[in-house]
Design an enzyme around this catalytic site. Structure first.
Site, PDB file in Angstrom:
ATOM      1  N   HIS A  35       0.955  -1.070   0.150  1.00  0.00           N
ATOM      2  CA  HIS A  35      -0.217  -0.040  -0.236  1.00  0.00           C
ATOM      3  C   HIS A  35       0.950   1.167  -0.147  1.00  0.00           C
ATOM      4  CE1 HIS A  35      -2.641  -2.883   2.316  1.00  0.00           C
ATOM      5  NE2 HIS A  35      -3.485  -2.774   1.497  1.00  0.00           N
ATOM      6  N   GLY A 146      -2.780  -1.500  -7.328  1.00  0.00           N
ATOM      7  CA  GLY A 146      -1.553  -2.617  -7.444  1.00  0.00           C
ATOM      8  C   GLY A 146      -1.738  -3.806  -8.232  1.00  0.00           C
ATOM      9  N   LYS A 148      -0.909  -6.747  -7.965  1.00  0.00           N
ATOM     10  CA  LYS A 148      -1.239  -7.603  -7.210  1.00  0.00           C
ATOM     11  C   LYS A 148      -2.610  -8.177  -7.501  1.00  0.00           C
ATOM     12  CE  LYS A 148      -1.498 -10.129  -3.064  1.00  0.00           C
ATOM     13  NZ  LYS A 148      -3.083  -9.636  -2.648  1.00  0.00           N
ATOM     14  N   GLN A 152      -8.715  -6.892 -10.881  1.00  0.00           N
ATOM     15  CA  GLN A 152      -9.158  -5.733 -10.436  1.00  0.00           C
ATOM     16  C   GLN A 152      -8.900  -4.564 -11.250  1.00  0.00           C
ATOM     17  OE1 GLN A 152      -9.712  -5.068  -6.052  1.00  0.00           O
ATOM     18  NE2 GLN A 152      -8.015  -3.768  -6.536  1.00  0.00           N
ATOM     19  N   SER A 185      -2.723  -7.973   3.419  1.00  0.00           N
ATOM     20  CA  SER A 185      -3.209  -7.686   4.766  1.00  0.00           C
ATOM     21  C   SER A 185      -3.615  -9.041   5.143  1.00  0.00           C
ATOM     22  CB  SER A 185      -4.485  -6.774   4.662  1.00  0.00           C
ATOM     23  OG  SER A 185      -4.230  -5.598   3.912  1.00  0.00           O
TER      24      SER A 185
END
Ligand code: AMP
Length: 280
Positions: A35, A146, A148, A152, A185
């Site tokens: 982040h 991101g 990652k 999305q 997270s």
């Protein structure tokens, strides 16, 4: 750093920054270096940087995942302050969903069908709903996402194009722990053993990527990569996919002419982890 926990405070911040460029980093908190790397990109590119922290219920298809999502607000605020972030927006459901927690409908085309779209029904509608609501409220000039969460990112880029949002989407590379495990997270929910074993995801993806031969069938290769990851006690593959990065459709044979990536979703105990790496 301004802490904006109401629409009124957000409006006041917007008035103060006037015509300056505003970089926006949406997050669900439990912040880590992945982040913070996006925050640093925004600080370098935009005049002002705003981070949101909101665990968005409409994008969770698994109630246990939502209930157990880590929350570390005090350390998050300290990390953002230390990074030099200008403002953090902490909305609640009443601000974002005044008419109740429901998703808008979108047409993601084929981008939303495979991988996370197949395994997490409603996830992308919920994600796109909250992202477009944030764009309406925050009105950023730039927004950072991101790699990652590659699918999305592709879907957000698609929605922005389709709906002509006046915002530039800027991707940030995946940040990994020293072990290679992609920062997440959800890693906080892993036991020490699971965290060690989860490093096999990236290691096996990298090993297998080196073995991919142009012209070779992806299905046999995926079966072998799956078998290797499943051989680790706490890991169980949900999917391994080789997809064209433009269409996010699976490719049947390795073709260096079609830019592709390897995508994985792996269950580690009760925690679902995702990762992806480039091919060739
Ligand atoms: P999240 O809080 O998981 O919703 O993530 C917020 C943003 O941080 C999303 O754009 C993620 O793709 C991005 N992000 C999460 N983990 C990483 C990572 N390890 N490296 C880079 N970006 C990340």
């Amino acid at each position: 750093m301004k802490v904006l926990d109401s629409l009124q405070k957000l409006r006041q911040f917007q008035d103060e920054i006037g015509q300056m460029s505003l970089g926006f980093v949406p997050t669900m908190g439990a912040l880590h270096e992945g982040h913070v790397s996006l925050v640093r990109m925004s600080l370098a590119h935009s005049d002002k940087t705003l981070v949101s922290i909101y665990v968005n219920p409409t994008q969770f298809n698994n109630p246990e995942d939502l209930a157990k999502y880590p929350s570390t607000l005090d350390t998050d605020l300290a990390a953002l302050e230390a990074a030099g972030c200008d403002a953090v927006f902490l909305p609640n459901a009443d601000i974002l969903y005044p008419e109740g927690l429901k998703s808008r409908s979108f047409d993601f085309g084929l981008l939303g069908c495979a991988m996370e779209g197949a395994g997490r029904p409603g996830h992308f509608e919920g994600m796109a709903t909250v992202v477009t609501k944030f764009f309406e409220l925050v009105q950023p000039t730039h927004a950072y996402f991101g790699e990652k969460d590659w699918q999305q990112l592709s879907i957000v880029q698609h929605v922005v194009r389709e709906e002509n949002w006046p915002v530039e989407i800027i991707p940030g590379p995946i940040v990994r722990e020293a072990s290679g495990l992609a920062m997440s997270s959800r890693n906080e929910r892993l036991s020490t053993t699971q965290r060690e074993e989860a490093t096999a995801i990236y290691a096996e993806l990298m090993r297998s990527a080196k073995e991919a031969q142009p012209g070779g069938e992806t299905s046999r290769w995926i079966a072998q990569c799956t078998e290797r990851i499943n051989a680790v006690p706490s890991l169980e593959v949900e999917y391994i996919a080789v997809c064209d990065i433009q269409t996010l459709q699976p490719v049947s044979s390795f073709n260096p002419e079609i830019p592709s990536r390897i995508f994985a979703a792996v269950q580690c105990g009760n925690v679902r982890l995702i990762d992806n790496i480039p091919l060739f």
